[in-house]
Design a protein around this motif. Structure first.
Motif, PDB file in Angstrom:
ATOM      1  N   ALA A 195      75.577  48.960  27.097  1.00 25.92           N
ATOM      2  CA  ALA A 195      75.478  48.766  28.552  1.00 25.92           C
ATOM      3  C   ALA A 195      74.188  48.069  28.974  1.00 25.92           C
ATOM      4  CB  ALA A 195      75.602  50.100  29.279  1.00 25.92           C
ATOM      5  N   LEU A 196      73.133  48.169  28.171  1.00 24.16           N
ATOM      6  CA  LEU A 196      71.842  47.609  28.572  1.00 24.16           C
ATOM      7  C   LEU A 196      71.476  46.319  27.837  1.00 24.16           C
ATOM      8  CD1 LEU A 196      69.716  50.888  28.721  1.00 24.16           C
ATOM      9  CD2 LEU A 196      70.969  49.755  30.570  1.00 24.16           C
ATOM     10  N   ASN A 197      72.135  46.028  26.718  1.00 26.13           N
ATOM     11  CA  ASN A 197      71.670  44.904  25.901  1.00 26.13           C
ATOM     12  C   ASN A 197      71.974  43.530  26.490  1.00 26.13           C
ATOM     13  OD1 ASN A 197      74.368  44.725  25.338  1.00 26.13           O
ATOM     14  ND2 ASN A 197      74.172  45.150  23.145  1.00 26.13           N
ATOM     15  N   ILE A 198      72.605  43.446  27.641  1.00 25.54           N
ATOM     16  CA  ILE A 198      72.831  42.153  28.293  1.00 25.54           C
ATOM     17  C   ILE A 198      71.663  41.766  29.198  1.00 25.54           C
ATOM     18  CG2 ILE A 198      75.339  42.350  28.195  1.00 25.54           C
ATOM     19  CD1 ILE A 198      75.278  43.128  31.168  1.00 25.54           C
ATOM     20  N   PHE A 199      70.674  42.663  29.319  1.00 28.03           N
ATOM     21  CA  PHE A 199      69.535  42.413  30.191  1.00 28.03           C
ATOM     22  C   PHE A 199      68.290  42.108  29.364  1.00 28.03           C
ATOM     23  CE2 PHE A 199      72.182  45.680  32.368  1.00 28.03           C
ATOM     24  CZ  PHE A 199      72.720  44.834  33.321  1.00 28.03           C
ATOM     25  N   ASP A 200      67.357  41.356  29.951  1.00 27.13           N
ATOM     26  CA  ASP A 200      66.094  41.063  29.282  1.00 27.13           C
ATOM     27  C   ASP A 200      65.148  42.251  29.325  1.00 27.13           C
ATOM     28  OD1 ASP A 200      66.854  38.492  28.575  1.00 27.13           O
ATOM     29  OD2 ASP A 200      66.013  37.596  30.388  1.00 27.13           O
ATOM     30  N   ASP A 201      65.031  42.886  30.481  1.00 26.89           N
ATOM     31  CA  ASP A 201      64.117  44.017  30.651  1.00 26.89           C
ATOM     32  C   ASP A 201      64.818  45.119  31.424  1.00 26.89           C
ATOM     33  OD1 ASP A 201      61.903  42.597  29.531  1.00 26.89           O
ATOM     34  OD2 ASP A 201      61.560  41.633  31.468  1.00 26.89           O
ATOM     35  N   ILE A 202      64.420  46.350  31.124  1.00 26.02           N
ATOM     36  CA  ILE A 202      64.908  47.525  31.840  1.00 26.02           C
ATOM     37  C   ILE A 202      63.692  48.259  32.388  1.00 26.02           C
ATOM     38  CG2 ILE A 202      66.039  49.791  31.569  1.00 26.02           C
ATOM     39  CD1 ILE A 202      67.990  47.494  31.465  1.00 26.02           C
ATOM     40  N   LEU A 203      63.821  48.787  33.583  1.00 28.36           N
ATOM     41  CA  LEU A 203      62.784  49.607  34.186  1.00 28.36           C
ATOM     42  C   LEU A 203      63.361  51.000  34.382  1.00 28.36           C
ATOM     43  CD1 LEU A 203      59.874  49.262  35.351  1.00 28.36           C
ATOM     44  CD2 LEU A 203      60.951  49.065  37.599  1.00 28.36           C
ATOM     45  N   VAL A 204      62.740  51.996  33.746  1.00 25.95           N
ATOM     46  CA  VAL A 204      63.129  53.394  33.923  1.00 25.95           C
ATOM     47  C   VAL A 204      62.157  53.987  34.926  1.00 25.95           C
ATOM     48  CG1 VAL A 204      63.343  55.653  32.820  1.00 25.95           C
ATOM     49  CG2 VAL A 204      64.026  53.589  31.572  1.00 25.95           C
ATOM     50  N   VAL A 205      62.681  54.536  36.006  1.00 24.55           N
ATOM     51  CA  VAL A 205      61.844  55.151  37.036  1.00 24.55           C
ATOM     52  C   VAL A 205      62.141  56.638  37.075  1.00 24.55           C
ATOM     53  CG1 VAL A 205      61.363  55.292  39.510  1.00 24.55           C
ATOM     54  CG2 VAL A 205      61.651  53.060  38.419  1.00 24.55           C
ATOM     55  N   LEU A 206      61.071  57.430  36.943  1.00 23.83           N
ATOM     56  CA  LEU A 206      61.172  58.878  37.062  1.00 23.83           C
ATOM     57  C   LEU A 206      60.545  59.287  38.384  1.00 23.83           C
ATOM     58  CD1 LEU A 206      60.046  59.895  33.463  1.00 23.83           C
ATOM     59  CD2 LEU A 206      62.377  59.639  34.321  1.00 23.83           C
ATOM     60  N   LYS A 207      61.303  59.979  39.227  1.00 27.34           N
ATOM     61  CA  LYS A 207      60.828  60.436  40.536  1.00 27.34           C
ATOM     62  C   LYS A 207      60.682  61.941  40.494  1.00 27.34           C
ATOM     63  CE  LYS A 207      60.529  60.793  45.183  1.00 27.34           C
ATOM     64  NZ  LYS A 207      60.332  62.203  45.400  1.00 27.34           N
ATOM     65  N   ALA A 208      59.503  62.428  40.872  1.00 25.76           N
ATOM     66  CA  ALA A 208      59.245  63.870  40.906  1.00 25.76           C
ATOM     67  C   ALA A 208      58.306  64.160  42.067  1.00 25.76           C
ATOM     68  CB  ALA A 208      58.619  64.333  39.594  1.00 25.76           C
ATOM     69  N   GLY A 209      58.598  65.202  42.831  1.00 25.32           N
ATOM     70  CA  GLY A 209      57.752  65.536  43.977  1.00 25.32           C
ATOM     71  C   GLY A 209      57.719  64.368  44.953  1.00 25.32           C
ATOM     72  N   GLY A 213      59.122  69.035  39.170  1.00 23.38           N
ATOM     73  CA  GLY A 213      60.328  68.774  38.397  1.00 23.38           C
ATOM     74  C   GLY A 213      60.970  67.446  38.743  1.00 23.38           C
ATOM     75  N   LEU A 214      61.745  66.919  37.819  1.00 26.93           N
ATOM     76  CA  LEU A 214      62.414  65.625  37.985  1.00 26.93           C
ATOM     77  C   LEU A 214      63.423  65.688  39.120  1.00 26.93           C
ATOM     78  CD1 LEU A 214      62.750  62.760  36.722  1.00 26.93           C
ATOM     79  CD2 LEU A 214      64.669  63.720  35.445  1.00 26.93           C
ATOM     80  N   SER A 215      63.297  64.767  40.054  1.00 23.55           N
ATOM     81  CA  SER A 215      64.245  64.636  41.149  1.00 23.55           C
ATOM     82  C   SER A 215      65.387  63.713  40.734  1.00 23.55           C
ATOM     83  CB  SER A 215      63.541  64.070  42.382  1.00 23.55           C
ATOM     84  OG  SER A 215      64.479  63.657  43.343  1.00 23.55           O
ATOM     85  N   HIS A 216      65.033  62.536  40.190  1.00 22.97           N
ATOM     86  CA  HIS A 216      66.053  61.609  39.704  1.00 22.97           C
ATOM     87  C   HIS A 216      65.463  60.604  38.729  1.00 22.97           C
ATOM     88  CE1 HIS A 216      64.671  59.408  43.403  1.00 22.97           C
ATOM     89  NE2 HIS A 216      64.677  58.391  42.554  1.00 22.97           N
ATOM     90  N   LEU A 217      66.342  59.983  37.964  1.00 25.61           N
ATOM     91  CA  LEU A 217      66.002  58.901  37.056  1.00 25.61           C
ATOM     92  C   LEU A 217      66.794  57.686  37.508  1.00 25.61           C
ATOM     93  CD1 LEU A 217      65.674  58.971  33.234  1.00 25.61           C
ATOM     94  CD2 LEU A 217      67.183  57.290  34.267  1.00 25.61           C
ATOM     95  N   SER A 218      66.097  56.564  37.714  1.00 21.08           N
ATOM     96  CA  SER A 218      66.746  55.321  38.120  1.00 21.08           C
ATOM     97  C   SER A 218      66.539  54.260  37.059  1.00 21.08           C
ATOM     98  CB  SER A 218      66.165  54.811  39.442  1.00 21.08           C
ATOM     99  OG  SER A 218      66.329  55.741  40.473  1.00 21.08           O
ATOM    100  N   LEU A 219      67.515  53.356  36.937  1.00 22.37           N
ATOM    101  CA  LEU A 219      67.413  52.217  36.035  1.00 22.37           C
ATOM    102  C   LEU A 219      67.515  50.934  36.846  1.00 22.37           C
ATOM    103  CD1 LEU A 219      69.779  53.335  33.124  1.00 22.37           C
ATOM    104  CD2 LEU A 219      67.283  53.441  33.183  1.00 22.37           C
ATOM    105  N   TYR A 220      66.628  49.998  36.558  1.00 21.28           N
ATOM    106  CA  TYR A 220      66.635  48.666  37.151  1.00 21.28           C
ATOM    107  C   TYR A 220      66.668  47.661  36.008  1.00 21.28           C
ATOM    108  CZ  TYR A 220      65.003  51.121  41.312  1.00 21.28           C
ATOM    109  OH  TYR A 220      64.898  51.975  42.375  1.00 21.28           O
ATOM    110  N   TYR A 221      67.096  46.443  36.295  1.00 21.01           N
ATOM    111  CA  TYR A 221      67.132  45.412  35.260  1.00 21.01           C
ATOM    112  C   TYR A 221      66.654  44.085  35.819  1.00 21.01           C
ATOM    113  CZ  TYR A 221      71.211  43.371  37.521  1.00 21.01           C
ATOM    114  OH  TYR A 221      72.039  42.772  38.425  1.00 21.01           O
ATOM    115  N   ARG A 222      66.303  43.181  34.896  1.00 22.18           N
ATOM    116  CA  ARG A 222      66.039  41.802  35.275  1.00 22.18           C
ATOM    117  C   ARG A 222      66.308  40.923  34.062  1.00 22.18           C
ATOM    118  NH1 ARG A 222      59.554  41.895  35.977  1.00 22.18           N
ATOM    119  NH2 ARG A 222      59.031  42.174  33.787  1.00 22.18           N
ATOM    120  N   ASN A 223      66.628  39.679  34.360  1.00 18.96           N
ATOM    121  CA  ASN A 223      66.824  38.666  33.333  1.00 18.96           C
ATOM    122  C   ASN A 223      65.823  37.560  33.600  1.00 18.96           C
ATOM    123  OD1 ASN A 223      68.943  39.805  31.818  1.00 18.96           O
ATOM    124  ND2 ASN A 223      70.387  39.260  33.417  1.00 18.96           N
TER     125      ASN A 223
END
Length: 188
Positions: free
Chosen positions: A106-120, A146-156
């Motif tokens: 699912a991710l290998n079609i992108f150049d970069d991935i950004l994992v964002v961890l949101k807490a508090g 504690g972790l509120s959510h995890l988001s994924l972003y991409y860019r090419n």
């Protein structure tokens, strides 16, 4: 006159209070790329902040790793998915650690991935440049919340150029005309 002055003072006070509640996030520079598996760099924690996606992407507004990110998916913990159906799952081991996974490929079609961890009231962003992965762990230290959510972003970085059928027709038009002229002269 006195009433107008009081109204004006109240209006100015409300304006400044509303501006304080929309404070610009500050980068505390207290995260580490070792907090997320596969990460090569970290930005944050940004506080006070949320990696909101409307009306604009916060990660682009803050120019995190140069910006140009597109939202891919988000999972609130517990449950609650948004974005593309890539099979994103987040499993917490503790309030500040756990793992995440997506569907294979699912991710290998992108150049970069950004994992964002949101807490508090803060978040940290982790850059992943090798996108040939399907999962990873996280164990953040920048807050005890504690972790509120995890988001994924991409860019090419380099968009894939595909020749459209109409462009192909225009490029081959001289060859078609030359063949037609040649066949008409050979018939005469």
């Amino acid at each position: 006159m006195k009433q107008n002055l009081i109204q004006f003072t109240l209006w100015i006070s409300c304006f400044f209070i509303s501006q304080l509640s929309q404070a610009t996030p500050v980068n505390l520079n207290n995260c580490s790329n070792t907090e997320v598996e596969h990460s090569t760099a970290c930005s944050g924690a940004w506080k006070p902040a949320n990696d909101q996606i409307n009306p604009t992407l916060t990660v682009n507004d803050l120019s995190i790793f140069g910006g140009e990110w597109s939202f891919l998916a988000k999972e609130d913990t517990p449950g609650g998915l948004e974005g593309a159906d890539i099979g994103l799952q987040v499993h917490k081991a503790t309030s500040t650690s756990g793992d995440w996974s997506v569907n294979p490929g699912a991710l290998n079609i992108f150049d970069d991935i950004l994992v964002v961890l949101k807490a508090g009231n803060a978040f940290a962003a982790y850059l992943i440049e090798n996108t040939d992965i399907n999962d990873g762990y996280f164990n953040y230290q920048w807050t005890k919340s504690g972790l509120s959510h995890l988001s994924l972003y991409y860019r090419n970085d380099d968009p894939v150029n595909v020749i459209a059928p109409s462009s192909l027709l225009l490029l081959s038009l001289p060859l078609i005309l030359a063949a037609a002229i040649r066949s008409s002269t050979s018939l005469s």
